[in-house]
Design an enzyme around this catalytic site. Structure first.
Site, PDB file in Angstrom:
ATOM      1  CG  ASN A   1      24.186  51.736 -74.340  1.00  0.00           C
ATOM      2  OD1 ASN A   1      23.858  50.944 -75.226  1.00  0.00           O
ATOM      3  ND2 ASN A   1      25.380  52.285 -74.270  1.00  0.00           N
ATOM      4  CD1 TRP A   2      18.899  47.724 -72.838  1.00  0.00           C
ATOM      5  CD2 TRP A   2      18.105  46.093 -74.160  1.00  0.00           C
ATOM      6  NE1 TRP A   2      17.575  47.524 -72.517  1.00  0.00           N
ATOM      7  CE2 TRP A   2      17.068  46.522 -73.311  1.00  0.00           C
ATOM      8  CE3 TRP A   2      17.838  45.078 -75.074  1.00  0.00           C
ATOM      9  CZ2 TRP A   2      15.772  45.970 -73.348  1.00  0.00           C
ATOM     10  CZ3 TRP A   2      16.558  44.529 -75.124  1.00  0.00           C
ATOM     11  CH2 TRP A   2      15.547  44.971 -74.253  1.00  0.00           C
ATOM     12  CE  LYS A   3      27.485  49.991 -72.481  1.00  0.00           C
ATOM     13  NZ  LYS A   3      28.681  50.205 -71.695  1.00  0.00           N
TER      14      LYS A   3
ATOM     15  CD  GLU B   1      27.765  57.133 -70.877  1.00  0.00           C
ATOM     16  OE1 GLU B   1      27.007  56.457 -70.179  1.00  0.00           O
ATOM     17  OE2 GLU B   1      28.211  56.742 -71.969  1.00  0.00           O
TER      18      GLU B   1
ATOM     19  N   GLY C   1      24.252  51.342 -68.410  1.00  0.00           N
ATOM     20  CA  GLY C   1      24.673  50.186 -69.197  1.00  0.00           C
ATOM     21  C   GLY C   1      24.324  48.903 -68.462  1.00  0.00           C
ATOM     22  N   GLY C   2      25.318  48.340 -67.784  1.00  0.00           N
ATOM     23  CA  GLY C   2      25.168  47.040 -67.121  1.00  0.00           C
ATOM     24  C   GLY C   2      23.887  46.879 -66.308  1.00  0.00           C
TER      25      GLY C   2
ATOM     26  CB  SER D   1      29.770  52.293 -62.628  1.00  0.00           C
ATOM     27  OG  SER D   1      30.735  51.625 -63.415  1.00  0.00           O
TER      28      SER D   1
ATOM     29  CD  GLU E   1      30.998  50.497 -74.413  1.00  0.00           C
ATOM     30  OE1 GLU E   1      29.995  50.146 -75.055  1.00  0.00           O
ATOM     31  OE2 GLU E   1      31.060  50.453 -73.163  1.00  0.00           O
TER      32      GLU E   1
ATOM     33  CG  HIS F   1      28.739  54.695 -75.680  1.00  0.00           C
ATOM     34  ND1 HIS F   1      29.829  53.923 -75.373  1.00  0.00           N
ATOM     35  CD2 HIS F   1      27.929  54.667 -74.598  1.00  0.00           C
ATOM     36  CE1 HIS F   1      29.672  53.433 -74.145  1.00  0.00           C
ATOM     37  NE2 HIS F   1      28.523  53.875 -73.654  1.00  0.00           N
TER      38      HIS F   1
ATOM     39  N   GLY G   1      31.424  50.703 -67.223  1.00  0.00           N
ATOM     40  CA  GLY G   1      31.611  49.252 -67.153  1.00  0.00           C
ATOM     41  C   GLY G   1      32.657  48.818 -66.141  1.00  0.00           C
TER      42      GLY G   1
HETATM   43  P1  PGA Z   1      27.763  51.129 -67.450  1.00  0.00           P
HETATM   44  O1  PGA Z   1      27.691  51.723 -68.929  1.00  0.00           O
HETATM   45  O2  PGA Z   1      26.522  51.584 -66.725  1.00  0.00           O
HETATM   46  O3  PGA Z   1      27.812  49.644 -67.618  1.00  0.00           O
HETATM   47  O4  PGA Z   1      29.002  51.674 -66.828  1.00  0.00           O
HETATM   48  C1  PGA Z   1      27.213  53.014 -69.171  1.00  0.00           C
HETATM   49  C2  PGA Z   1      27.263  53.315 -70.640  1.00  0.00           C
HETATM   50  O5  PGA Z   1      28.145  52.787 -71.316  1.00  0.00           O
HETATM   51  O6  PGA Z   1      26.437  54.072 -71.177  1.00  0.00           O
END
Ligand code: PGA
Length: 254
Positions: free
Chosen positions: A9-11, A168, A235-236, A214, A98, A96, A174
């Site tokens: 997930n590149w966001k 998640e 994500g990251g 994470s 977010e 998600h 994050g």
């Molecule tokens: P993260 O994000 O790996 O940076 O914690 C995961 C996600 O939001 O899907």
């Protein structure tokens, strides 16, 4: 037997040139031996067209990060399931944390989005997870069960087979602080029991449940070894091809 699925997930990261560079690096460096894992890349909307061209004739799949549930119309700034399909997406992340927190997405809205994705032959990656406060209050299972029941309302046994669930925990996203493999496994097996109650044993046995929050090369092996964890939503660590590929390799191996 479930295969693993790893999604990146590149966001809101990577312009078109950066997207080309990252996808090219992943394609170049991913080994042919990663046959036990499906890899999905979810760039921002503006890179989907470019990514779709680059991913043709590769083993990588394309996903989006959101959609609007309506087919078309006066929804300024929104993108429909059909548009995503048309640009070459096969998957879409829905619900998600977010989106839930920063954009006030409710379980009811998420349910409409899931229904729209499925009606347009997109495979949803349906995200759920508790906040730190909810975990500390001891209501994690109740929160998760509620999100599952409301999110999957009116989605039948045939349709649920096309869904991926991503657990998640919000406190792990994050933050660099992942759930321990045991904490994640506990929720994943609770999820499987919940899905068995809602649908059937065979559906619950077959459904892919990813862990997200994470995930990094350093913890991927331990997480991927858990019996009910079927891959990762990253994500990251997916913004760098080396770390993303290490996670894919761990998923492939364990
Ligand atoms: P993260 O994000 O790996 O940076 O914690 C995961 C996600 O939001 O899907």
């Amino acid at each position: 037997m479930r295969n693993k699925v790893v999604a990146g997930n590149w966001k809101m990261n990577n312009d078109i040139n950066e997207s080309i560079n990252l996808i090219s690096a992943i394609k170049r460096d991913i080994t042919d031996s990663c046959t036990n894992v499906k890899v999905i890349i979810c760039p921002p909307f503006t890179s989907l067209d470019t990514a779709s061209t680059l991913l043709k004739n590769s083993n990588l799949f394309l996903g989006a990060q959101n959609l609007h549930f309506a087919e078309s119309g006066a929804y300024t700034g929104e993108i429909s399931a059909e548009m995503l399909k048309n640009v070459g997406c096969e998957y879409v992340i829905i619900g998600h944390s977010e989106r839930r927190t920063l954009f006030n997405e409710s379980d009811e809205l998420i349910n409409k989005k899931l229904i729209s994705a499925l009606a347009n032959n997109l495979f949803p990656i349906f995200c759920i997870g508790e906040t730190l406060e909810q975990r500390e209050k001891g209501i994690t299972f109740r929160v998760i069960e509620n999100q599952i029941k409301l999110g999957l309302k009116d989605i039948d046994s045939k349709e649920i087979k096309n869904c991926i669930i991503a657990y998640e925990p919000v406190w792990a996203i994050g933050t660099g602080k992942n759930a321990t493999p045991e904490q994640a496994e506990e929720v994943h097996s609770f999820l499987r029991a919940t899905l068995e109650n809602l649908y059937s044993k065979s559906i619950s046995d077959d459904i892919i449940i990813q862990y997200g929050g994470s995930v990094k090369p350093e913890n991927a092996k331990e997480l991927m070894q858990m019996p009910n964890i079927d891959g990762a939503l990253v994500g990251g660590a997916c913004l760098n091809s080396d770390s993303f590929i290490k996670i894919i390799e761990a998923a492939n191996k364990y």
